[in-house]
Design a protein around this motif. Structure first.
Motif, PDB file in Angstrom:
ATOM      1  N   ASP A 173      29.664  37.366  33.237  1.00  0.00           N
ATOM      2  CA  ASP A 173      28.232  37.670  32.824  1.00  0.00           C
ATOM      3  C   ASP A 173      28.334  39.158  32.008  1.00  0.00           C
ATOM      4  OD1 ASP A 173      27.110  35.735  33.726  1.00  0.00           O
ATOM      5  OD2 ASP A 173      26.098  36.651  35.719  1.00  0.00           O
ATOM      6  N   SER A 174      29.143  40.066  32.495  1.00  0.00           N
ATOM      7  CA  SER A 174      29.436  41.529  32.000  1.00  0.00           C
ATOM      8  C   SER A 174      30.611  41.609  31.075  1.00  0.00           C
ATOM      9  CB  SER A 174      29.402  42.563  33.152  1.00  0.00           C
ATOM     10  OG  SER A 174      30.523  42.233  33.743  1.00  0.00           O
ATOM     11  N   GLN A 233      31.319  35.806  39.002  1.00  0.00           N
ATOM     12  CA  GLN A 233      30.252  35.452  38.132  1.00  0.00           C
ATOM     13  C   GLN A 233      29.880  36.722  37.193  1.00  0.00           C
ATOM     14  OE1 GLN A 233      28.799  32.185  37.362  1.00  0.00           O
ATOM     15  NE2 GLN A 233      27.780  33.349  35.966  1.00  0.00           N
ATOM     16  N   LYS A 234      29.643  37.715  38.213  1.00  0.00           N
ATOM     17  CA  LYS A 234      29.341  39.037  37.376  1.00  0.00           C
ATOM     18  C   LYS A 234      30.277  39.487  36.450  1.00  0.00           C
ATOM     19  CE  LYS A 234      28.190  43.857  38.619  1.00  0.00           C
ATOM     20  NZ  LYS A 234      28.191  44.887  39.759  1.00  0.00           N
TER      21      LYS A 234
END
Length: 193
Positions: free
Chosen positions: A11-12, A7-8
């Motif tokens: 997101d990034s 997920q990170k």
């Protein structure tokens, strides 16, 4: 942790490298057969047909992880062994010092003894502490035999009165040199074995 890392990454818009985690690998669709493994997971964002995906690379490092755990256990055992040996040496040096102090102290007092009775008592105390020192050295050798598995046991009666008398002499001889403490020994039973 892997889902959170994925997920990170989305997101990034950046990947992640070699996250070490444990996983359960199912070996059949029924999920009856499985294997617990330790893996590294790396993830990289890739675009396919203008859609972002994550490419996961999973490496099984179970053997390496188990080896690392074994090495950690061995290290802890070695550190504990080292600590015990240090404590043992400190204890032995104290145990050796006690009869040596008595032998040294009463040898000095022997020179200044004014009566034959006093000399005989000092000589007896010196001999008792000498015997104690020899027993201590014998115990150290026995300990080495125990560790190597070559110890042989022999059982016999012991005279408790004599043991307590010897202990009284050891402590009295050590303390008498440095203080005014007096030890007294009164056997409770005759021929106490």
């Amino acid at each position: 942790p892997v889902r959170a890392a994925i997920q990170k990454a989305f997101d990034s818009n950046t990947g992640f490298q070699e996250m070490e985690v444990s996983m359960r690998l199912y070996l059949s669709n029924e999920k009856k057969d499985y294997r617990d493994v330790f893996v590294t997971v790396s993830g990289n964002i890739v675009e396919v047909d203008e859609n972002r995906h994550i490419l996961l690379t999973i490496n099984d490092i179970t053997t390496r992880h188990e080896m690392h755990l074994k090495l950690e256990e061995e290290k802890l055992r070695a550190e504990e062994s080292d600590r015990l040996k240090t404590a043992f040496l400190a204890n032995i040096s104290h145990e050796v010092r006690t009869p040596l102090n008595a032998i040294t102290g009463f040898s000095s007092l022997l020179e200044t003894a004014s009566t034959d009775e006093e000399r005989k008592e000092y000589i007896k105390i010196i001999q008792t502490n000498n015997d104690q020192l020899l027993r201590l050295m014998s115990d150290i050798i026995d300990l080495a035999k125990l560790e190597s598995g070559t110890m042989k046991f022999s059982y016999s009666d012991v005279n408790l009165n004599q043991i307590f008398y010897n202990l009284k002499n050891i402590f009295q001889s050590t303390l008498a040199i440095n203080s005014n403490i007096q030890f007294t020994f009164k056997p409770a039973l005759n021929n106490c074995y």
